[in-house]
Design an enzyme around this catalytic site. Structure first.
Site, mmCIF file in Angstrom:
data_model
loop_
_atom_site.group_PDB
_atom_site.id
_atom_site.type_symbol
_atom_site.label_atom_id
_atom_site.label_comp_id
_atom_site.label_asym_id
_atom_site.label_seq_id
_atom_site.Cartn_x
_atom_site.Cartn_y
_atom_site.Cartn_z
ATOM 1 N N ASP A 29 49.586 47.481 36.335
ATOM 2 C CA ASP A 29 48.931 46.420 37.099
ATOM 3 C C ASP A 29 49.337 45.089 36.492
ATOM 4 O O ASP A 29 49.464 44.964 35.259
ATOM 5 C CB ASP A 29 47.411 46.566 37.060
ATOM 6 C CG ASP A 29 46.730 45.527 37.949
ATOM 7 O OD1 ASP A 29 46.655 45.759 39.161
ATOM 8 O OD2 ASP A 29 46.295 44.489 37.413
ATOM 9 N N GLU A 31 48.744 40.712 36.552
ATOM 10 C CA GLU A 31 48.064 39.502 36.992
ATOM 11 C C GLU A 31 49.108 38.402 37.024
ATOM 12 O O GLU A 31 50.001 38.345 36.164
ATOM 13 C CB GLU A 31 46.916 39.130 36.046
ATOM 14 C CG GLU A 31 45.846 40.204 35.911
ATOM 15 C CD GLU A 31 45.198 40.581 37.228
ATOM 16 O OE1 GLU A 31 45.127 39.716 38.141
ATOM 17 O OE2 GLU A 31 44.768 41.739 37.378
ATOM 18 N N HIS A 170 40.047 42.616 37.866
ATOM 19 C CA HIS A 170 41.168 41.687 37.953
ATOM 20 C C HIS A 170 41.736 41.338 36.581
ATOM 21 O O HIS A 170 42.302 40.254 36.403
ATOM 22 C CB HIS A 170 40.774 40.404 38.693
ATOM 23 C CG HIS A 170 40.447 40.639 40.131
ATOM 24 N ND1 HIS A 170 41.392 40.976 41.079
ATOM 25 C CD2 HIS A 170 39.249 40.598 40.792
ATOM 26 C CE1 HIS A 170 40.813 41.129 42.249
ATOM 27 N NE2 HIS A 170 39.516 40.907 42.107
ATOM 28 N N ASP A 175 42.282 47.315 35.343
ATOM 29 C CA ASP A 175 42.656 47.725 36.696
ATOM 30 C C ASP A 175 43.620 48.909 36.664
ATOM 31 O O ASP A 175 43.556 49.797 37.524
ATOM 32 C CB ASP A 175 43.287 46.559 37.442
ATOM 33 C CG ASP A 175 42.258 45.528 37.885
ATOM 34 O OD1 ASP A 175 41.088 45.647 37.478
ATOM 35 O OD2 ASP A 175 42.622 44.596 38.629
#
Length: 572
Positions: A29, A31, A170, A175
């Site tokens: 994942d 960001e 998030h 995540d």
């Protein structure tokens, strides 16, 4: 007429492949600062490696995006600019992540988003995207779950449905952990419908036409070895070239739903045969891919069709030299640049730092009586065109450029940094930001040019890397080109293998220019392989060194300056 499993689009016994319980998944994942790969940047990577329901390892790091983080993203993720200020940039994080994920199936929730950013980062920083099998848990959930059971396939909704141990918030690692539980929950639903292997899993997903399934036979003859594969069309033309650590497995993926690119689906529909070249290791495969791309220029490959391309910045041969953008390099040229715009930006920075003229007028040795241009009125040119500067006085400018490129002096960098400081003190922040980015690009260009030239200058180099199984991978490099490659498996004496590789290596006659005629892209691939942790130098017939005053000393300045981009933008 007998109906076969192939007619039904079912996998044969030989194609059942890797059981899911033995498949290694890396659930990742990211960001980011926004949603556009190539424009926005990664701020955090989290990944979990699992096999058979057991967690094998985790990878987590903040990433300095070298730009500001929008307020709405800060509110969403909680990641602030202060948090990432001291974090490593993506070009330092990528090698570690690619090693962590090597050989695994990459899984992500909305995988095109995450893999898009990773591919863009690899492309920008010169790393080869390993082309792993990719599984999207959003697509899998939509295939497995009914609308009544899962009206939404958002990660938070699926985490609630499967009661994951970690609540998504998030942040990348949390995540990724939640996505692991979602993945396991979805895979459990597939057992009763007979999906037991990785190949069956990809075949179970939608959007696979019967014609696409039937073409799996094109991969039947391929070995499970590393190498290069070529899809050929009905007229024997090469449609597409790629590399793989396992040729058979990689090519099979083109005939399953794991291949979602419309352009490649079109290519598969045209293909009538797949040829392959088995390679000793990954470096040989990458180099052979580049050479085949240049030789065949396949229409379905978007990159690297012309390795000899690129732009160079060089001094003209005249009494009052100026910088010129050329295609064919000569000794002392700076480059290569991927675009003419990049070369022009570097030339502008060099002219600002050294006082080189930017006009295209040819000025005789005794000077001329032309009317000075606007730059002279602004004090940015001493107007040799008007006879205000003689050859001897002007000669310091081209000498400074030659010394910078050759690594004898760094004076232009010092002058550009001083100009930047003056602009910042005068609170001309917008112009300062432009000048800062221009200097950072110039430092990177000179640094890369010097490192490539240093490698291309070596007549012969032999290097070795552990193969991960107790053996060694060897590469013989001559003037920046891969001349021979081989392996010594565990238990095999390595030096006789090295002697045989050197004796059978390609003869490389050096050419003109900083790279001695070697393609810049191939030399860059070889240099990255040599610089990877664990690579050892077996033999080098001349000392391998970079210039004493190389641009490498300015890398830290570049990292600090680019990390301050948000400061300038915020003060405008």
């Amino acid at each position: 007429m007998t109906t076969t499993a192939e007619d039904l689009g079912q996998l044969s016994f030989d194609e059942l492949g890797t059981p899911l319980r033995e498949t290694t998944f890396v659930v990742v994942d990211l960001e980011t600062t926004g949603g556009r790969p190539g424009e926005d940047a990664i701020t955090e990577i989290g990944a979990v490696k699992v096999r058979g329901g057991e967690v094998l390892g985790e990878f987590a790091t903040l990433v300095n995006p070298r730009r500001g983080i929008p307020p709405e993203i800060v509110r969403l993720t909680g990641i602030t600019e202060a948090m990432v200020y001291t974090a490593p940039p993506i070009d330092e994080v990528l090698p570690a992540f690619l090693e962590f994920a090597a050989g695994a199936v990459v899984v992500a929730h909305n995988a095109p988003f995450d893999t898009g950013f990773l591919r863009a980062a690899c492309s920008e920083h010169g790393y080869a995207w390993p082309k792993p099998a990719v599984l999207c848990t959003v697509r899998l959930a939509r295939r497995v779950l009914s609308r009544d059971e899962a009206p939404s396939c958002r990660l938070s909704a699926l985490a609630q449905l499967f009661q994951t141990e970690t609540t998504p918030n998030h942040r990348a690692l949390d995540d990724a952990r939640a996505t692991v539980d979602v993945l396991h929950g979805l895979l459990e639903r597939l057992g009763p419908v007979g999906v037991q292997s990785l190949e069956e899993l990809f075949d179970y997903l939608p959007d696979v036409t019967p014609a696409q399934r039937r073409k799996r036979t094109l991969a039947a003859h391929l070995p499970s070895e590393p190498g290069v594969y070529m899809f050929r069309g009905p007229s024997e033309e090469v449609l597409y070239v790629g590399t793989a650590t396992d040729l058979r497995r990689r090519v099979r993926q083109y005939f399953t739903s794991s291949e979602s690119r419309g352009r490649i689906k079109e290519m598969v529909a045209l293909a009538v045969r797949v040829d392959a070249v088995v390679c000793a290791h990954s470096l040989e495969a990458e180099v052979r891919e580049l050479r085949l791309l240049t030789a065949h220029k396949p229409q379905y490959n978007r990159k690297s069709r012309n390795q000899q391309g690129g732009w160079w910045v060089t001094l003209t041969d005249e009494a009052f030299p100026r910088l010129s953008i050329v295609r064919r390099p000569r000794d002392g040229a700076l480059g290569p640049f991927r675009s003419r715009q990049g070369a022009e930006t570097a030339a502008t920075a060099l002219s600002d730092a050294t006082g080189l003229r930017t006009c295209s007028m040819r000025i005789p040795t005794q000077g001329a009586n032309a009317t000075p241009c606007a730059l002279a009125e602004l004090g940015r040119c001493r107007a040799p065109c008007a006879g205000r500067q003689d050859v001897a006085d002007y000669g310091h400018a081209p000498a400074a450029v030659r010394d910078l490129i050759a690594g004898r002096a760094l004076t232009p960098f010092d002058k550009l940094a001083a100009q930047l400081e003056e602009l910042a003190l005068a609170e001309r922040f917008e112009e300062a930001a432009i000048r800062r980015d221009r200097l950072a690009d110039l430092v990177r260009a000179v640094d890369r040019s010097q490192r490539l030239a240093a490698l291309a200058a070596l007549p012969e180099l032999v290097a070795a890397r552990p193969d991960g199984a107790g053996g060694w991978e060897f590469s013989v490099v001559r003037h920046g080109r891969l001349a021979s490659a081989g392996v010594a498996r565990r238990g095999v004496r390595p030096m006789p293998v090295v002697d045989a590789l050197v004796a059978s290596a390609e003869t490389v006659v050096p050419g003109e220019g900083p790279l001695r005629g070697a393609p810049a892209e191939e030399t860059g691939v070889v240099l990255r392989w040599l610089n990877r942790p664990g690579t050892r130098l077996v033999y080098c017939d001349t000392p391998w060194s970079e210039p004493a005053k190389s641009a490498a000393g300015w890398r830290t300045w570049v990292d600090r300056a680019v990390a301050g981009r948000a400061t300038y933008a915020g003060l405008n």
